[in-house]
Design a protein around this motif. Sequence first.
Motif, PDB file in Angstrom:
ATOM      1  N   ILE A 167       0.857  -1.171  -0.021  1.00 32.79           N
ATOM      2  CA  ILE A 167       0.167   0.064   0.162  1.00 32.79           C
ATOM      3  C   ILE A 167       0.990   1.198  -0.145  1.00 32.79           C
ATOM      4  O   ILE A 167       0.895   1.987  -0.800  1.00 32.79           O
ATOM      5  CB  ILE A 167      -0.947  -0.076   1.245  1.00 32.79           C
ATOM      6  N   LEU A 168       2.013   1.200   0.619  1.00 33.79           N
ATOM      7  CA  LEU A 168       2.802   2.417   0.771  1.00 33.79           C
ATOM      8  C   LEU A 168       3.469   2.466  -0.442  1.00 33.79           C
ATOM      9  O   LEU A 168       3.632   3.658  -1.084  1.00 33.79           O
ATOM     10  CB  LEU A 168       3.916   2.248   1.915  1.00 33.79           C
ATOM     11  N   PHE A 169       4.003   1.476  -1.165  1.00 30.96           N
ATOM     12  CA  PHE A 169       4.620   1.631  -2.532  1.00 30.96           C
ATOM     13  C   PHE A 169       3.733   2.014  -3.495  1.00 30.96           C
ATOM     14  O   PHE A 169       4.047   3.169  -4.260  1.00 30.96           O
ATOM     15  CB  PHE A 169       4.898   0.315  -2.949  1.00 30.96           C
ATOM     16  N   VAL A 170       2.451   1.820  -3.461  1.00 28.88           N
ATOM     17  CA  VAL A 170       1.305   2.347  -4.475  1.00 28.88           C
ATOM     18  C   VAL A 170       1.176   3.786  -4.312  1.00 28.88           C
ATOM     19  O   VAL A 170       1.047   4.634  -5.052  1.00 28.88           O
ATOM     20  CB  VAL A 170       0.088   1.520  -4.336  1.00 28.88           C
ATOM     21  N   ILE A 171       0.929   4.113  -2.973  1.00 30.33           N
ATOM     22  CA  ILE A 171       0.815   5.715  -2.383  1.00 30.33           C
ATOM     23  C   ILE A 171       2.140   6.370  -3.300  1.00 30.33           C
ATOM     24  O   ILE A 171       1.861   7.730  -3.493  1.00 30.33           O
ATOM     25  CB  ILE A 171       0.702   5.662  -1.079  1.00 30.33           C
TER      26      ILE A 171
END
Length: 77
Positions: free
Chosen positions: A49-53
């Motif tokens: 999720i952090l990578f996508v954000i």
Amino acid sequence: MKFFGITVLLLVPLVLFSLGMDILLGFDLDNSVKRAFNPFLVKDRAELILFVILLIILLFSFIYRKKEKDNKSKGQQ
């Protein structure tokens, strides 16, 4: 936008090189693709999720800079 283009132009040949080396080692195409994207498969859900954000923020920053440059160029004319 140049940075994004350069990144993509570097990414594509490197991924193709990696896939080619895997095929030469005897893996089939399906396993080669899985091995190429393996770092994304072992991540926890929170890391993913952090990578996508971070990717979304990067893309919006490119779009914002382009709009900002367009507005400056229109204002000077």
